[in-house]
Scaffold this motif. Structure first.
Motif, PDB file in Angstrom:
ATOM      1  N   ASN A 421       0.807  -1.224   0.000  1.00 22.79           N
ATOM      2  CA  ASN A 421       0.000   0.000   0.000  1.00 22.79           C
ATOM      3  C   ASN A 421       0.837   1.270   0.000  1.00 22.79           C
ATOM      4  O   ASN A 421       0.305   2.365   0.232  1.00 22.79           O
ATOM      5  CB  ASN A 421      -0.973  -0.006   1.186  1.00 22.79           C
ATOM      6  N   GLY A 422       2.132   1.138  -0.232  1.00 26.03           N
ATOM      7  CA  GLY A 422       2.976   2.306  -0.429  1.00 26.03           C
ATOM      8  C   GLY A 422       3.129   3.180   0.808  1.00 26.03           C
ATOM      9  O   GLY A 422       2.969   2.725   1.942  1.00 26.03           O
ATOM     10  N   SER A 423       3.409   4.469   0.574  1.00 24.07           N
ATOM     11  CA  SER A 423       3.646   5.401   1.685  1.00 24.07           C
ATOM     12  C   SER A 423       2.357   6.068   2.132  1.00 24.07           C
ATOM     13  O   SER A 423       1.379   6.170   1.381  1.00 24.07           O
ATOM     14  CB  SER A 423       4.646   6.479   1.266  1.00 24.07           C
ATOM     15  N   VAL A 424       2.364   6.552   3.373  1.00 22.57           N
ATOM     16  CA  VAL A 424       1.212   7.287   3.905  1.00 22.57           C
ATOM     17  C   VAL A 424       0.961   8.545   3.081  1.00 22.57           C
ATOM     18  O   VAL A 424      -0.183   8.914   2.815  1.00 22.57           O
ATOM     19  CB  VAL A 424       1.450   7.648   5.393  1.00 22.57           C
ATOM     20  N   ARG A 425       2.058   9.202   2.641  1.00 23.38           N
ATOM     21  CA  ARG A 425       1.884  10.419   1.840  1.00 23.38           C
ATOM     22  C   ARG A 425       1.151  10.124   0.538  1.00 23.38           C
ATOM     23  O   ARG A 425       0.264  10.889   0.117  1.00 23.38           O
ATOM     24  CB  ARG A 425       3.250  11.027   1.549  1.00 23.38           C
ATOM     25  N   ASP A 426       1.495   8.998  -0.106  1.00 21.69           N
ATOM     26  CA  ASP A 426       0.806   8.617  -1.340  1.00 21.69           C
ATOM     27  C   ASP A 426      -0.671   8.364  -1.098  1.00 21.69           C
ATOM     28  O   ASP A 426      -1.529   8.714  -1.912  1.00 21.69           O
ATOM     29  CB  ASP A 426       1.453   7.371  -1.952  1.00 21.69           C
ATOM     30  N   ARG A 427      -0.971   7.725   0.040  1.00 25.92           N
ATOM     31  CA  ARG A 427      -2.368   7.415   0.327  1.00 25.92           C
ATOM     32  C   ARG A 427      -3.162   8.690   0.675  1.00 25.92           C
ATOM     33  O   ARG A 427      -4.340   8.809   0.356  1.00 25.92           O
ATOM     34  CB  ARG A 427      -2.473   6.408   1.469  1.00 25.92           C
ATOM     35  N   ARG A 442      -6.232   5.950   9.892  1.00 24.93           N
ATOM     36  CA  ARG A 442      -5.307   7.043  10.235  1.00 24.93           C
ATOM     37  C   ARG A 442      -4.903   6.970  11.702  1.00 24.93           C
ATOM     38  O   ARG A 442      -3.742   7.205  12.047  1.00 24.93           O
ATOM     39  CB  ARG A 442      -5.967   8.391   9.916  1.00 24.93           C
ATOM     40  N   HIS A 443      -5.869   6.677  12.541  1.00 22.76           N
ATOM     41  CA  HIS A 443      -5.562   6.577  13.975  1.00 22.76           C
ATOM     42  C   HIS A 443      -4.584   5.428  14.231  1.00 22.76           C
ATOM     43  O   HIS A 443      -3.636   5.564  15.019  1.00 22.76           O
ATOM     44  CB  HIS A 443      -6.855   6.374  14.764  1.00 22.76           C
ATOM     45  N   LEU A 541      -2.187  13.635   8.821  1.00 27.00           N
ATOM     46  CA  LEU A 541      -3.190  12.568   8.857  1.00 27.00           C
ATOM     47  C   LEU A 541      -4.605  13.123   8.946  1.00 27.00           C
ATOM     48  O   LEU A 541      -5.539  12.552   8.383  1.00 27.00           O
ATOM     49  CB  LEU A 541      -2.913  11.629  10.034  1.00 27.00           C
ATOM     50  N   VAL A 542      -4.801  14.241   9.655  1.00 27.21           N
ATOM     51  CA  VAL A 542      -6.160  14.780   9.802  1.00 27.21           C
ATOM     52  C   VAL A 542      -6.526  15.770   8.699  1.00 27.21           C
ATOM     53  O   VAL A 542      -7.707  15.978   8.419  1.00 27.21           O
ATOM     54  CB  VAL A 542      -6.367  15.440  11.180  1.00 27.21           C
ATOM     55  N   THR A 543      -5.519  16.399   8.070  1.00 29.55           N
ATOM     56  CA  THR A 543      -5.829  17.413   7.058  1.00 29.55           C
ATOM     57  C   THR A 543      -5.507  16.974   5.634  1.00 29.55           C
ATOM     58  O   THR A 543      -6.069  17.516   4.679  1.00 29.55           O
ATOM     59  CB  THR A 543      -5.037  18.702   7.336  1.00 29.55           C
ATOM     60  N   ALA A 544      -4.570  16.021   5.474  1.00 29.39           N
ATOM     61  CA  ALA A 544      -4.041  15.604   4.165  1.00 29.39           C
ATOM     62  C   ALA A 544      -3.280  16.738   3.489  1.00 29.39           C
ATOM     63  O   ALA A 544      -2.915  16.636   2.317  1.00 29.39           O
ATOM     64  CB  ALA A 544      -5.148  15.085   3.242  1.00 29.39           C
ATOM     65  N   ALA A 545      -3.022  17.839   4.220  1.00 34.39           N
ATOM     66  CA  ALA A 545      -2.317  18.992   3.647  1.00 34.39           C
ATOM     67  C   ALA A 545      -0.811  18.758   3.634  1.00 34.39           C
ATOM     68  O   ALA A 545      -0.294  17.855   4.291  1.00 34.39           O
ATOM     69  CB  ALA A 545      -2.645  20.243   4.448  1.00 34.39           C
ATOM     70  N   LYS A 546      -0.091  19.622   2.901  1.00 33.67           N
ATOM     71  CA  LYS A 546       1.358  19.533   2.856  1.00 33.67           C
ATOM     72  C   LYS A 546       1.943  19.963   4.201  1.00 33.67           C
ATOM     73  O   LYS A 546       1.444  20.899   4.828  1.00 33.67           O
ATOM     74  CB  LYS A 546       1.915  20.419   1.731  1.00 33.67           C
ATOM     75  N   GLN A 562     -11.705  27.773  17.338  1.00 32.26           N
ATOM     76  CA  GLN A 562     -12.638  26.636  17.346  1.00 32.26           C
ATOM     77  C   GLN A 562     -13.133  26.313  15.934  1.00 32.26           C
ATOM     78  O   GLN A 562     -14.325  26.089  15.700  1.00 32.26           O
ATOM     79  CB  GLN A 562     -13.818  26.920  18.274  1.00 32.26           C
ATOM     80  N   ALA A 563     -12.190  26.320  14.988  1.00 34.93           N
ATOM     81  CA  ALA A 563     -12.524  26.074  13.583  1.00 34.93           C
ATOM     82  C   ALA A 563     -11.755  24.884  13.034  1.00 34.93           C
ATOM     83  O   ALA A 563     -11.462  24.817  11.835  1.00 34.93           O
ATOM     84  CB  ALA A 563     -12.228  27.322  12.768  1.00 34.93           C
ATOM     85  N   VAL A 564     -11.421  23.930  13.889  1.00 36.30           N
ATOM     86  CA  VAL A 564     -10.616  22.783  13.474  1.00 36.30           C
ATOM     87  C   VAL A 564     -11.325  21.963  12.396  1.00 36.30           C
ATOM     88  O   VAL A 564     -10.699  21.500  11.433  1.00 36.30           O
ATOM     89  CB  VAL A 564     -10.274  21.892  14.691  1.00 36.30           C
ATOM     90  N   LEU A 565     -12.643  21.793  12.535  1.00 35.13           N
ATOM     91  CA  LEU A 565     -13.373  20.956  11.579  1.00 35.13           C
ATOM     92  C   LEU A 565     -13.228  21.471  10.148  1.00 35.13           C
ATOM     93  O   LEU A 565     -13.242  20.697   9.194  1.00 35.13           O
ATOM     94  CB  LEU A 565     -14.851  20.883  11.965  1.00 35.13           C
ATOM     95  N   GLY A 566     -13.053  22.784  10.000  1.00 32.34           N
ATOM     96  CA  GLY A 566     -12.904  23.360   8.672  1.00 32.34           C
ATOM     97  C   GLY A 566     -11.592  23.020   7.999  1.00 32.34           C
ATOM     98  O   GLY A 566     -11.450  23.209   6.792  1.00 32.34           O
ATOM     99  N   MET A 567     -10.614  22.544   8.773  1.00 32.09           N
ATOM    100  CA  MET A 567      -9.304  22.195   8.209  1.00 32.09           C
ATOM    101  C   MET A 567      -9.151  20.708   7.926  1.00 32.09           C
ATOM    102  O   MET A 567      -8.143  20.285   7.372  1.00 32.09           O
ATOM    103  CB  MET A 567      -8.185  22.641   9.160  1.00 32.09           C
ATOM    104  N   LEU A 568     -10.129  19.907   8.305  1.00 34.62           N
ATOM    105  CA  LEU A 568      -9.996  18.464   8.144  1.00 34.62           C
ATOM    106  C   LEU A 568     -10.046  18.061   6.671  1.00 34.62           C
ATOM    107  O   LEU A 568     -10.637  18.749   5.835  1.00 34.62           O
ATOM    108  CB  LEU A 568     -11.097  17.744   8.916  1.00 34.62           C
ATOM    109  N   ASP A 569      -9.422  16.935   6.376  1.00 31.50           N
ATOM    110  CA  ASP A 569      -9.463  16.352   5.033  1.00 31.50           C
ATOM    111  C   ASP A 569     -10.924  16.167   4.625  1.00 31.50           C
ATOM    112  O   ASP A 569     -11.704  15.513   5.327  1.00 31.50           O
ATOM    113  CB  ASP A 569      -8.729  15.004   5.055  1.00 31.50           C
ATOM    114  N   SER A 570     -11.311  16.762   3.508  1.00 31.72           N
ATOM    115  CA  SER A 570     -12.718  16.701   3.081  1.00 31.72           C
ATOM    116  C   SER A 570     -13.166  15.272   2.790  1.00 31.72           C
ATOM    117  O   SER A 570     -14.369  14.982   2.767  1.00 31.72           O
ATOM    118  CB  SER A 570     -12.918  17.567   1.835  1.00 31.72           C
ATOM    119  N   ALA A 571     -12.208  14.372   2.585  1.00 38.45           N
ATOM    120  CA  ALA A 571     -12.564  12.978   2.302  1.00 38.45           C
ATOM    121  C   ALA A 571     -12.954  12.212   3.561  1.00 38.45           C
ATOM    122  O   ALA A 571     -13.494  11.110   3.471  1.00 38.45           O
ATOM    123  CB  ALA A 571     -11.395  12.271   1.617  1.00 38.45           C
TER     124      ALA A 571
END
Length: 612
Positions: A421-427, A442-443, A541-546, A562-571
Motif C-alpha cells: 500500500n505504499g507510503s502514507v503520503r501517497d495514500r 489514520r488513527h 493525517l487529519v488534514t491531508a495537507a502539505k 474553534q474552527a478545526v473541523l474546517g481544516m480536516l481532510d474533506s474525504a
C-alpha cells in the motif's frame, strides 16, 4: 479542575472565551451552571489580563463557587467579581471565604441574591479578619441572621480595608445590630453600611445611631420589615435543626469515643501481629524481587525473539536465510537482483528518493522492494552503511524489515519486505485514485508510528537513536494498512542521553518541513527531535495537507478560533464520536509541535494517548 480534553464542548467554549478575555467581561443571564463555572475557573487560573468579571443571574451553585474560589487563590489580576443572583449557599460561601484569606487583588465582591445563611456569613467574617485588599462586599438579599451579623461585626473590629458593606434584605435582628454598633465604635474605615429591610426594631436602630457614626444616620435604617410567617418558620426550623444537630453530634461523639477506645485496644493487638507478618513479608519480598528480575530478563529475551520471528515468518522465503537472526544480514549476488528487476527496468520502479530508486521484484517467496543507491553519491555510501547497520539490529512489527543486501564495486542495494500500500503520503494524496484512508486507519497509523519510534529510542539501553528523517513519505503500509517506519539512512546514535541533554551536529540533514527549531537552527538533537516530526505527521493525517510551518500556524489559529473541523481532510466522513477524537488528536499534534523540546511529550506518553 477537569482537564481540557475531558471537557464538554460547552465547557471548552467557556474556557477559551474567558482564557482569552481582557480587562472586563460580563456574561450575565447565560444559564451558566456548575460545569461551565468549573471551566471558567480553570481559565481564570491562566488568564493574566482580566480585571472585572460579572457572572450575574446564572445558575452557579456550591460546586461552581468552590471551583471559582480555588481560582481566586492563584489569580493575580481580578479586582471585581460578581456572583450575584445565583444559587450559592453556605458551603459555597465557606470555600469563597477560604480564598479571600489568601487573595491579594480582589477589591469589589458582589454576592447579593444568593442563599447564604449564618454559617456562610461566619466563614466570611473569619476571612475579613485577615483579608487586606477587599474594599466592597455586597451580601444583600441572602438569609443572614444575628449569628452571621455578629461574626461579621467581630471582623469589622480588626479589618482596616473594607469601606462598603451591604447587608440589606437579610434576617438580621436587634442582637446583630447591637454587635455591629459595637464594632463601629472601633472601626475607622467603613464609610458605607446598608442594613435596611431587615428585622430591626427601634432598639437595634437606636444602638446603631448612638455610635455617632455618620453612616448610621441614614433614614434607610427606618425601612425595616416584619418577618413573614414563612421567614419565621424558616428561622424556627433552622434553630430546631441546629439543636437537633447538636444533640445528634453529642450522641455520635459519645459512641465514637467508645469505638475509639475499642479500636485502640484492637490496634495494639493487631500491631503485634502485623510486626511479625511484616518481618515474614520482608523476607518474601526480597525473594520475589529477585524472581521478578529473573522473569523480566527472560520476558525481554522472549519478546525480542517473538518480534524477530514475526518478521521472519512473513519473509522466510525471501532472499537470504534468517534461520540465525542474531547473525549479520545476508549478502546476495548483485546479479540476482539485476535479473529479478530485468536490469532495474522502468516498469519495475516503485519510487525515487534523495539517495536512489526503489524497485519491486518477484523472487522465490513473497514480493520484495529493492532500493538501489546512486553510484555517484558519496552520501549514498554513508546512508547505505547506516541503514544496513540499523535495520540489521531492529526486529519490530512497526519497523521495516531488511532481508538482504548486495554490494559490488560502486553498486549497492538493500532488499526490504514489500509494502503493497505504499507510503502514507501517497495514500493521503490518493495516488493512482486509491480510496481515502478512513479515520480508523489514520488513527492506527499514528499509533503504529509511535510504537515503532518508541522502540527505536529504547531498543538499546546504552544509547539513544535519532531517525532524523521521519515523515509520511517514510512511513509505509502493508496489505492490512499496518504502518512501518522506513529509511534509516540518517540515523544517529548518542550515549547516555536523558530528557535534558542533547547531541550537536554541524551537518543538518533531513526534510526541513519536519525539523524542529533547535535542530534546524542550531543542529541540536534531543530525544524529542523526532517527536516534532511526528506532530507534523499527525497534522497531515487529519488534514491531508502539505507539511510545514504554514500548516502548523493555520492549525494553531483554527484551534484558537474553534474552527478545526474546517481544516480536516474533506474525504473524511466522521461520526460524532470520531469528531471528538479528532479534536484530541489535534491537541496531541500541537503538543508535539511545541517550540521548546521540554514541552513535547515522549513517544511513550504518545502511545498511552493513541492506543485504543
Amino acid at each position: 479542575m477537569v482537564s481540557y480534553k475531558k471537557m464538554t464542548k460547552r465547557q471548552r467554549e467557556w474556557y477559551d472565551y474567558v482564557k482569552d478575555a481582557s480587562e472586563v467581561l460580563s456574561v450575565g443571564a447565560n444559564q451558566i451552571g456548575d460545569a461551565e463555572a468549573q471551566a471558567i475557573a480553570g481559565a481564570l487560573k491562566v488568564n493574566t489580563t482580566l480585571h472585572k468579571l460579572f457572572l450575574r443571574q446564572n445558575r452557579i451553585g456550591n460546586a461552581g463557587a468552590k471551583a471559582i474560589a480555588e481560582a481566586l487563590k492563584v489569580n493575580k489580576t481580578l479586582t471585581d467579581l460578581s456572583l450575584s443572583g445565583n444559587q450559592i449557599g453556605d458551603a459555597g460561601a465557606h470555600t469563597i471565604a477560604e480564598a479571600l484569606k489568601v487573595n491579594t487583588t480582589l477589591k469589589e465582591f458582589y454576592l447579593y441574591q444568593n442563599q447564604i445563611g449564618d454559617v456562610g456569613a461566619q466563614a466570611i467574617g473569619e476571612a475579613l479578619k485577615v483579608n487586606t485588599t477587599l474594599a466592597g462586599l455586597d451580601l444583600d438579599w441572602n438569609q443572614i441572621g444575628d449569628a452571621g451579623a455578629q461574626a461579621i461585626a467581630e471582623a469589622l473590629k480588626e479589618n482596616t480595608t473594607l469601606d462598603t458593606l451591604y447587608l440589606s434584605a437579610n434576617q438580621i435582628g436587634d442582637a446583630g445590630a447591637k454587635a455591629i454598633a459595637e464594632a463601629l465604635k472601633v472601626n475607622k474605615t467603613l464609610t458605607g453600611l446598608d442594613l435596611n429591610r431587615n428585622f430591626l426594631t427601634s432598639t437595634g436602630i437606636n444602638a446603631l445611631r448612638q455610635t455617632g457614626s455618620t453612616i448610621c444616620n441614614s433614614k434607610d435604617l427606618d425601612q425595616q420589615r416584619v418577618p413573614s410567617s414563612v421567614e419565621l418558620a424558616q428561622i424556627a426550623a433552622r434553630a430546631a435543626a441546629n439543636v437537633a444537630e447538636i444533640q445528634q453530634l453529642r450522641a455520635k461523639l459519645a459512641t465514637k469515643d467508645q469505638e475509639l477506645q475499642q479500636l485502640r485496644s484492637d490496634l495494639a493487638a493487631k500491631d503485634q501481629q502485623l510486626t511479625a507478618k511484616d518481618q515474614a513479608l520482608a523476607a518474601k519480598d526480597q525473594a520475589l524481587a529477585a524472581k521478578d528480575q529473573e522473569l523480566a530478563a527472560q520476558a525481554h529475551k522472549l519478546q525480542s525473539a517473538l518480534d524477530r520471528i514475526d518478521v521472519l515468518e512473513h519473509n522466510q522465503a525471501a532472499i537470504g536465510s534468517f534461520s540465525n537472526f542474531d547473525g549479520p544480514v545476508p549478502q546476495v549476488p548483485l546479479a540476482t537482483l539485476v535479473s529479478a528487476t530485468n536490469n532495474f527496468a522502468t516498469d519495475s520502479l516503485l519510487g525515487e528518493g534523495a539517495f536512489g530508486r526503489v524497485y519491486g521484484a518477484s523472487l522465490p517467496g513473497p514480493r520484495v522492494a529493492i532500493k538501489k543507491l546512486s553510484a555517484e553519491s558519496k552520501q549514498g555510501t554513508v546512508e547505505f552503511k547506516s541503514e544496513l547497520d540499523s535495520l540489521s539490529k531492529f526486529r519490530h512489527a512497526n519497523i521495516i524489515a531488511i532481508l538482504s543486501y548486495a554490494e559490488e564495486g560502486d553498486e549497492r542495494c538493500l532488499v526490504y519486505e514489500f509494502m503493497p500500500n505504499g507510503s502514507v503520503r501517497d495514500r493521503l494524496n490518493r495516488k493512482n485514485n486509491t480510496p481515502s484512508l478512513t479515520w480508523a486507519q489514520r488513527h492506527r497509523i499514528a499509533a503504529d508510528v509511535a510504537r515503532g519510534m518508541h522502540y527505536v529510542q529504547t531498543a538499546f539501553p546504552d544509547h539513544a537513536l535519532f531517525h532524523l528523517d521521519l515523515k509520511t513519505d517514510n512511513v509505509l503500509l502493508d496489505a492490512y494498512f499496518n504502518a512501518k517506519v522506513s529509511d534509516f539512512g540518517l540515523v544517529r546514535a548518542a550515549q547516555h542521553l536523558d530528557d535534558k541533554s542533547y547531541l550537536r551536529t554541524q551537518t543538518v540533514q533531513g526534510t526541513a518541513a519536519y525539523m524542529c527549531p533547535e535542530f534546524f537552527d542550531e543542529g541540536r538533537m534531543t530525544i524529542k527531535t523526532d517527536v516534532y516530526a511526528f506532530g507534523m505527521i499527525l497534522l497531515e493525517l487529519v488534514t491531508a495537507a502539505k507539511p510545514g510551518n504554514r500548516l502548523k500556524e493555520e492549525m494553531r489559529k483554527a484551534v484558537k478560533n474553534q474552527a478545526v473541523l474546517g481544516m480536516l481532510d474533506s474525504a473524511l466522513k466522521l461520526t460524532e464520536a470520531e469528531r471528538q477524537r479528532v479534536g484530541e488528536f489535534v491537541t496531541l499534534a500541537m503538543e508535539c509541535l511545541e517550540g521548546f523540546a521540554d514541552d513535547r511529550p515522549s513517544f511513550g506518553q504518545l502511545i498511552a494517548h493513541l492506543d485504543p
